[in-house]
Design a protein around this motif. Structure first.
Motif, PDB file in Angstrom:
ATOM      1  N   PRO A 114     -82.095  18.846  65.217  1.00  0.00           N
ATOM      2  CA  PRO A 114     -81.625  17.470  64.990  1.00  0.00           C
ATOM      3  C   PRO A 114     -81.708  16.587  66.235  1.00  0.00           C
ATOM      4  N   ARG A 115     -81.366  17.141  67.386  1.00  0.00           N
ATOM      5  CA  ARG A 115     -81.425  16.380  68.639  1.00  0.00           C
ATOM      6  C   ARG A 115     -82.869  16.047  69.000  1.00  0.00           C
ATOM      7  N   VAL A 116     -83.752  17.017  68.849  1.00  0.00           N
ATOM      8  CA  VAL A 116     -85.163  16.799  69.166  1.00  0.00           C
ATOM      9  C   VAL A 116     -85.760  15.752  68.229  1.00  0.00           C
ATOM     10  N   ILE A 117     -85.475  15.861  66.942  1.00  0.00           N
ATOM     11  CA  ILE A 117     -86.000  14.900  65.970  1.00  0.00           C
ATOM     12  C   ILE A 117     -85.485  13.499  66.277  1.00  0.00           C
ATOM     13  N   VAL A 124     -86.600  12.317  59.822  1.00  0.00           N
ATOM     14  CA  VAL A 124     -85.491  12.487  58.885  1.00  0.00           C
ATOM     15  C   VAL A 124     -84.701  13.691  59.366  1.00  0.00           C
ATOM     16  N   VAL A 125     -83.422  13.479  59.661  1.00  0.00           N
ATOM     17  CA  VAL A 125     -82.542  14.584  60.026  1.00  0.00           C
ATOM     18  C   VAL A 125     -81.745  14.942  58.775  1.00  0.00           C
ATOM     19  N   ARG A 126     -81.732  16.208  58.457  1.00  0.00           N
ATOM     20  CA  ARG A 126     -81.101  16.687  57.224  1.00  0.00           C
ATOM     21  C   ARG A 126     -79.642  16.294  57.122  1.00  0.00           C
ATOM     22  N   GLY A 127     -78.898  16.522  58.167  1.00  0.00           N
ATOM     23  CA  GLY A 127     -77.461  16.251  58.113  1.00  0.00           C
ATOM     24  C   GLY A 127     -76.799  17.080  57.029  1.00  0.00           C
ATOM     25  N   PRO A 174     -81.953  20.607  51.314  1.00  0.00           N
ATOM     26  CA  PRO A 174     -83.402  20.449  51.471  1.00  0.00           C
ATOM     27  C   PRO A 174     -84.027  19.702  50.286  1.00  0.00           C
ATOM     28  N   ALA A 175     -83.525  19.927  49.074  1.00  0.00           N
ATOM     29  CA  ALA A 175     -84.059  19.221  47.900  1.00  0.00           C
ATOM     30  C   ALA A 175     -83.806  17.716  48.002  1.00  0.00           C
ATOM     31  N   ALA A 176     -82.644  17.318  48.493  1.00  0.00           N
ATOM     32  CA  ALA A 176     -82.353  15.884  48.662  1.00  0.00           C
ATOM     33  C   ALA A 176     -83.258  15.274  49.730  1.00  0.00           C
ATOM     34  N   VAL A 177     -83.537  16.017  50.779  1.00  0.00           N
ATOM     35  CA  VAL A 177     -84.451  15.524  51.810  1.00  0.00           C
ATOM     36  C   VAL A 177     -85.857  15.405  51.228  1.00  0.00           C
ATOM     37  N   THR A 178     -86.280  16.386  50.439  1.00  0.00           N
ATOM     38  CA  THR A 178     -87.595  16.319  49.800  1.00  0.00           C
ATOM     39  C   THR A 178     -87.716  15.063  48.954  1.00  0.00           C
ATOM     40  N   VAL A 182     -94.455  12.830  59.203  1.00  0.00           N
ATOM     41  CA  VAL A 182     -93.066  12.792  58.765  1.00  0.00           C
ATOM     42  C   VAL A 182     -92.453  14.085  59.270  1.00  0.00           C
ATOM     43  N   VAL A 183     -91.467  13.953  60.146  1.00  0.00           N
ATOM     44  CA  VAL A 183     -90.867  15.092  60.829  1.00  0.00           C
ATOM     45  C   VAL A 183     -89.418  15.219  60.381  1.00  0.00           C
ATOM     46  N   HIS A 184     -89.048  16.430  59.954  1.00  0.00           N
ATOM     47  CA  HIS A 184     -87.672  16.653  59.498  1.00  0.00           C
ATOM     48  C   HIS A 184     -87.245  18.082  59.791  1.00  0.00           C
ATOM     49  N   ASP A 185     -85.988  18.389  59.487  1.00  0.00           N
ATOM     50  CA  ASP A 185     -85.447  19.716  59.761  1.00  0.00           C
ATOM     51  C   ASP A 185     -84.919  20.414  58.514  1.00  0.00           C
ATOM     52  N   ALA A 186     -85.356  19.997  57.334  1.00  0.00           N
ATOM     53  CA  ALA A 186     -84.900  20.593  56.076  1.00  0.00           C
ATOM     54  C   ALA A 186     -85.916  21.645  55.626  1.00  0.00           C
TER      55      ALA A 186
END
Length: 188
Positions: free
Chosen positions: A21-24, A36-39, A43-47, A59-63
């Motif tokens: 999250p910090r890197v993103i 996009v940070v998952r928070g 993962p389905a909501a992030v998708t 598009v970079v995320h952590d989910a």
């Protein structure tokens, strides 16, 4: 199985690791990078959010869509996963992938893999890298290093075409042999 690339023209990258999250967050504002940070989202909501997002080169995320499988596989071989837990995680993930609730990324950038416990390191650099070698890239846990890595991502074979067989083979994919032709697992 649906691929996000059929819905997005962007290259989808999952940043994996404790400091993701910090890197993103440190990548925000880079030209052609949407973060996009998952928070607290699944993962389905992030998708779902990703499929409705504006186009960007990356598009970079952590989910991580394979997080439940990775956790269960690691737990299975570390002896802490309940009986049937890995198989249940595999079947749930397959159902979510088939329904489009989860999508595999184009790449995983794994932060500081040398600092990971051995079985977790085997998950990333053995199991996943064995399935798609160019798609799993180690990097130091800094926004600058990840930004540089984004610019150097190489093309390579996609995830196994038969995801069902590959994922269902994981209970027989031994950690210290994952990703090798001698050690179990489906290589393609």
């Amino acid at each position: 199985m649906r691929r996000v690339s059929s819905r997005l023209s962007s290259t989808l990258v999952v940043v994996a690791g404790e400091r993701a999250p910090r890197v993103i967050a440190g990548l925000e504002g880079l030209h052609n990078v949407r973060t996009v940070v998952r928070g607290d989202r699944t993962p389905a909501a992030v998708t779902e959010a990703l499929t409705r997002s504006a186009a960007a080169t990356y598009v970079v995320h952590d989910a991580d869509p394979l997080a439940a499988v990775g956790d269960a596989w690691t737990g299975f071989f570390d002896g802490v996963e309940p009986v049937g837990g890995l198989e249940a995680a595999i079947e749930t993930t397959l159902a979510d992938l088939e329904a489009g609730r989860l999508v595999l990324p184009d790449y995983y950038i794994v932060l500081d893999p040398d600092e990971l416990p051995p079985t977790r390191r085997h998950w990333w650099l053995g199991v996943l890298a064995g399935a798609a070698p160019a798609r799993v890239v180690p990097a130091p846990a800094s926004a600058r290093a990840v930004a540089e890595t984004l610019g150097r991502l190489a093309s390579g074979r996609w995830w196994p075409s038969d995801l069902r067989a590959w994922l269902r083979e994981l209970p027989r994919t031994v950690p210290d042999r994952a990703g090798t032709t001698a050690g179990g697992g489906v290589s393609a």
